[in-house]
Design a protein around this motif. Structure first.
Motif, mmCIF file in Angstrom:
data_model
loop_
_atom_site.group_PDB
_atom_site.id
_atom_site.type_symbol
_atom_site.label_atom_id
_atom_site.label_comp_id
_atom_site.label_asym_id
_atom_site.label_seq_id
_atom_site.Cartn_x
_atom_site.Cartn_y
_atom_site.Cartn_z
ATOM 1 N N GLY A 259 32.501 87.206 44.459
ATOM 2 C CA GLY A 259 32.041 87.325 43.085
ATOM 3 C C GLY A 259 30.637 86.794 42.896
ATOM 4 N N GLU A 260 29.750 87.132 43.850
ATOM 5 C CA GLU A 260 28.323 86.794 43.771
ATOM 6 C C GLU A 260 28.051 85.288 43.724
ATOM 7 N N ASN B 43 38.290 88.056 38.524
ATOM 8 C CA ASN B 43 36.904 87.607 38.441
ATOM 9 C C ASN B 43 36.024 88.816 38.090
ATOM 10 N N LYS C 95 32.982 89.385 38.237
ATOM 11 C CA LYS C 95 31.863 89.668 39.128
ATOM 12 C C LYS C 95 32.318 90.337 40.423
ATOM 13 N N ARG C 96 33.622 90.612 40.529
ATOM 14 C CA ARG C 96 34.094 91.443 41.621
ATOM 15 C C ARG C 96 34.129 92.911 41.179
#
Length: 350
Positions: free
Chosen positions: A112-113, A165, A167-168
């Motif tokens: 997730g970054e 999440n 950001k995934r």
């Protein structure tokens, strides 16, 4: 109807396990000597299980790496570039298909970054795919191998905290995740657990630190039954209850929870469930803690027909991961014949 692709369980016969060699440019620089010794111990244990090792290594590290390996070790050094060594989350997965054993990959974006993983995300396409019999298939989804656990019937496990999440995969629903896992991995059933998370875990609760399948309808769960006053107790007890509800015919093996802190006073996510199964051996992390002996006894009960091998992973957990996180198994008949031959002839280099 038999699915066209089905992810193999970890206990399928293996022809190799993939690792990435730690160096000063990885997160291990503070503990490099100790961590490299852990890798050497794991390689020795795998070779004793008749499992060779595919060792990713940066070109500038190849010569020194060779000096650290026994000459007769079954290790093939594969020069490539990578950000870090958590191969479980960027190495290819292997599915049974009508064509044979099929390497597949998801996108890896550093959980997730959280971390730069651009080089990690290229390893399959630039390096590992060339070693396989069948061409690599890329799935348009951000996901990590440590987030997925499957048994021989195709029952796949994951966790809500990880998959949600944003950001995934943005706001992708659990229903859509289930559809993708059924199509891409041949999952017959998908259980996504709500509870369970270890403090300090950068992965957002990967299933491989929490719940693992055994042969013969069993599950191993990282519990906290031995620490009723621990902050993890309620959440992990709820996870055990979820497992029993989702898998009512399975025998549950609860593992004790160790309590380990780093020099800065941060709780480390030490899990006994982060073990690696390979060719009738189970390589189990221990952490030089009072719970080690009980954990290994429970693992022997969970895998009565396997040899249980304890590996000191206290250095690994300093970077918030453990044994399973740094490894990715390759089932038999996945790699090209010449690669398999090279793997079994002592230390060599591509």
């Amino acid at each position: 109807m038999t699915p066209s692709m089905q992810l193999l369980p970890e206990w399928a016969k293996q022809e190799a396990v993939i690792f990435a060699w730690p160096d000063l440019d990885t997160d291990w620089y503070r503990w490099l000597d100790d961590v490299r010794q852990v890798y050497l111990d794991i390689i020795q244990a795998l070779n004793a299980a008749n499992t060779p090792v595919l060792l990713l290594v940066k070109a500038k590290e190849v010569a020194h790496c060779k000096t650290m390996l026994p000459a007769d070790a079954k290790v093939l050094l594969v020069p490539t570039q990578y950000n870090d060594t958590w191969v479980r989350d960027y190495g290819f997965l292997t599915c049974r298909s009508e064509q044979g054993l099929q390497p597949i990959e998801f996108t890896f974006n550093g959980w997730g970054e959280k971390f730069d993983a651009r080089k990690d995300n290229e390893v399959n396409r630039t390096t590992l795919a060339k070693l396989c019999q069948l061409p690599l298939i890329s799935i348009d989804l951000v996901a990590e191998g440590g987030a997925l656990e499957i048994d021989e019937s195709g029952h796949l496990l994951s966790t809500q905290f990880c998959l949600s999440n944003p950001k995934r995969n943005g706001d992708l629903s659990f229903e859509r995740y289930t559809e993708i896992f059924k199509k891409a991995l041949g999952a017959s059933k998908v259980s996504i657990f709500e509870h369970g998370h270890l403090e300090g875990d950068d992965t957002d609760g990967h299933i491989d630190t929490l719940v693992r399948f055994t042969l013969g309808q069993g599950i191993v769960v990282q519990s906290a039954f031995n620490r009723p006053n621990d902050a993890h107790f309620v959440g992990l007890a709820a996870l055990v209850a979820e497992c029993k509800a989702a898998l009512p015919g399975h025998q549950v093996f609860e593992l004790p929870l160790p309590e380990i802190y780093n020099a800065e006073g941060d709780r480390l996510p030490a899990s006994y469930a982060n073990y690696l199964i390979s060719n009738q051996h189970v390589l189990c992390p221990i952490y030089q803690q009072p719970e080690d002996e009980l954990a290994m006894a429970i693992m022997q009960q969970a895998y009565p027909d396997f040899k249980i091998v304890a590996i000191n992973c206290l250095p690994l957990v300093q970077q918030f991961g453990s044994l399973h996180c740094i490894s990715m198994q390759v089932p038999e008949n996945t790699l090209k014949a010449d690669i398999v031959h090279r793997l079994n002839e002592g230390v060599s280099q591509l």
